[in-house]
Write a protein that holds these residues in place. Structure first.
Motif, PDB file in Angstrom:
ATOM      1  N   UNK A 126     -47.688  39.726  54.073  1.00  0.00           N
ATOM      2  CA  UNK A 126     -48.066  41.471  53.810  1.00  0.00           C
ATOM      3  C   UNK A 126     -47.132  41.902  52.587  1.00  0.00           C
ATOM      4  N   UNK A 127     -45.776  41.754  52.573  1.00  0.00           N
ATOM      5  CA  UNK A 127     -45.015  42.278  51.519  1.00  0.00           C
ATOM      6  C   UNK A 127     -45.314  41.784  50.028  1.00  0.00           C
ATOM      7  N   UNK A 128     -45.837  40.651  49.919  1.00  0.00           N
ATOM      8  CA  UNK A 128     -46.396  40.085  48.691  1.00  0.00           C
ATOM      9  C   UNK A 128     -47.528  40.818  48.119  1.00  0.00           C
ATOM     10  N   UNK A 129     -48.404  40.906  49.182  1.00  0.00           N
ATOM     11  CA  UNK A 129     -49.905  41.722  49.066  1.00  0.00           C
ATOM     12  C   UNK A 129     -49.507  43.227  48.763  1.00  0.00           C
ATOM     13  N   UNK A 130     -48.715  43.757  49.363  1.00  0.00           N
ATOM     14  CA  UNK A 130     -48.197  45.198  49.130  1.00  0.00           C
ATOM     15  C   UNK A 130     -47.706  45.459  47.614  1.00  0.00           C
TER      16      UNK A 130
END
Length: 295
Positions: free
Chosen positions: A157-161
């Motif tokens: 999630x953090x990488x995508x965001x």
């Protein structure tokens, strides 16, 4: 909404294909422990409420010995010239080397933001991760650093965001319900090639190409014929195996996975043919769908 292209690049066996499969939550790129598993760019698409990210998995950058490998390196270089963001995927458990310096020069020439995706941290202690990250930081000013385990990690999630923050505003480039634009014949051929990579050793897997020659459908399901190309008679003998055992093993494993892909029964027939030195012939490389560059 936001949309854009993100290239995954790096040295062979860094985990690029494992990562792209994890990001799109579907197997679209084949994976094996052998170098040069990926021969052509493969696109995976992530769709969220915020927008669309088109990831491109590229061949690992390596010292070329055949024309095929020259074209694979060129394709990887070409892909990163036309994207909005680059993920440099590095095997964090390996020391920084001259091959990494070469990849960094390519990234610098591309002139777009780059994240360091520090992979395989499941094999490392926290102290090793910190030490190796500091080494990388000395060589390039990455916009972001992400220590990950593409194999073990479930949430990106953090990488995508963070990735969306670096992408431009724009409409989706593909339908929002697809995860790959790869033709089905290519995906089936790659599944078969993956089984060759997993089942055979030495030069055989690297000298092999796969072409889907015929595909028919009836009330019993799919009937598929595929040709495996190798460069030498000895390689053909190894692929077939004693009494046809090796070819049967590859056939059965491939058929099961192709059946999962097509969601219908599959009858797969594999054949083997010798095509001498095909890896040094541009016409054959293009025909078999590898190293897609403008000639």
């Amino acid at each position: 909404m936001k949309s854009g292209f993100v290239a995954l690049t790096g040295r062979p066996n860094a985990g690029k294909s494992t990562l792209i499969n994890a990001l799109v939550k579907e197997k679209i790129a084949i994976v094996s422990p052998k170098a040069q598993t990926t021969r052509s760019e493969i696109r995976g698409i992530v769709n969220t409420e915020e927008g669309q990210i088109v990831f491109t998995d590229t061949p690992g950058i390596h010292k070329a010995r055949h024309r095929l490998e020259v074209r694979m390196n060129k394709e990887a270089s070409n892909v990163i010239q036309g994207v909005d963001l680059i993920y440099l995927v590095a095997d964090g458990s390996q020391p920084f080397g001259t091959g990494d310096e070469y990849v960094l020069r390519m990234i610098e020439n591309a002139g777009v933001p780059a994240f360091l995706i520090f992979n395989k941290i499941d094999k490392m202690s926290h102290e090793q991760v910190v030490k190796n990250l500091l080494t990388w930081q000395k060589h390039h000013a990455f916009e972001e650093f992400f220590p990950i385990s593409a194999l073990k990690q479930n949430d990106f999630h953090d990488l995508i965001e963070t990735t969306f923050r670096y992408l431009p505003e724009g409409d989706a480039m593909f339908p929002m319900d697809v995860v790959s634009d790869e033709p089905i014949n290519f995906r089936m051929a790659e599944i078969i090639r993956e089984k060759i990579l997993l089942c055979t050793e030495e030069e055989v897997p690297h000298a092999s190409a796969v072409v889907i020659e015929n595909k028919e459908h009836d009330d019993k399901g799919w009937h598929i014929q595929a040709m495996i190309l190798v460069e030498k008679q000895g390689q053909k003998g190894i692929l077939i195996g004693k009494g046809g055992n090796m070819l049967r093993k590859i056939n059965n494993a491939s058929a099961r996975e192709i059946q999962d892909l097509l969601q219908e029964p599959v009858e797969l027939s594999l054949f083997v043919r010798v095509e001498e030195e095909w890896r040094d012939k541009d016409s054959r490389i293009s025909q078999y769908g590898y190293g897609n560059i403008d000639e």
